[in-house]
Enzyme design. Sequence first.
Site, mmCIF file in Angstrom:
data_model
loop_
_atom_site.group_PDB
_atom_site.id
_atom_site.type_symbol
_atom_site.label_atom_id
_atom_site.label_comp_id
_atom_site.label_asym_id
_atom_site.label_seq_id
_atom_site.Cartn_x
_atom_site.Cartn_y
_atom_site.Cartn_z
ATOM 1 C CG HIS A 106 -2.048 -1.006 1.086
ATOM 2 N ND1 HIS A 106 -2.843 -1.384 2.144
ATOM 3 C CD2 HIS A 106 -2.484 -1.730 0.020
ATOM 4 C CE1 HIS A 106 -3.714 -2.288 1.740
ATOM 5 N NE2 HIS A 106 -3.512 -2.519 0.450
ATOM 6 C CG LEU A 199 -6.744 -7.264 20.087
ATOM 7 C CD1 LEU A 199 -5.695 -7.539 21.174
ATOM 8 C CD2 LEU A 199 -6.951 -5.755 19.916
#
Length: 229
Positions: A106, A199
């Site tokens: 990106h 997470l």
Amino acid sequence: MAGKIVILTGAGLSAESGLGTFRDEGGLWSQHRIEDVATPEGFARDPQLVHDFYNARRVQAAQATPNPAHDALAQLQRAWSGDVVIVTQNVDRLHERAGASALHMHGELARALCAACGARWDAAPRMSPESPCPSCGALATRPDVVWFGEMPYHMDEIADHLNSCTIFAAIGTSGQVYPAAGFVQEARSTGAETVELNLEMTEISRTFDSRHIGPASKVVPAWVDSLLT
């Protein structure tokens, strides 16, 4: 000889270094619509707003430091007897500052791009619509980051790595943005072992052979230790 490991990293890896994700409340992203600051159309409408946004992100990224997860991946690149290829969706340079190399699919906040001639160079701390391209002189300077609706960088090289890896790991990425969300399927199709470190569970967690749930600064070093020992 050990096989090739391909690791995809996302915003969750840098979150513990103080760099926010799209979903964080109160961060830079929460103050703007994505359509206004992360699309070619938004840049065409208000280039000053877009430059101001990325100038702020550039300052924030420059002040951040690598966390134990970045350090562990750099250690893995140094110590693994095969290839370790890091492909990152992150536009910060925390992988490099930890001592690793990475393919930035990106782009990078620290780089600038001329929309007129395609030249690239190291970005100034602050850029504006009046910043000329050093190659052609056009007032078409933009951040060298991939916006929504644009093709990510290095896709052919990434595909080659996915087709030849023995382990594919995704770390700190939501699994909602393509083409990166499809990397696990590409790796699985050629027999790679796949692992997610995140997470929390994601929409594509069950696509992986195994999962390690918890903060990146905890689960990534533990995973790297398991590979090296």
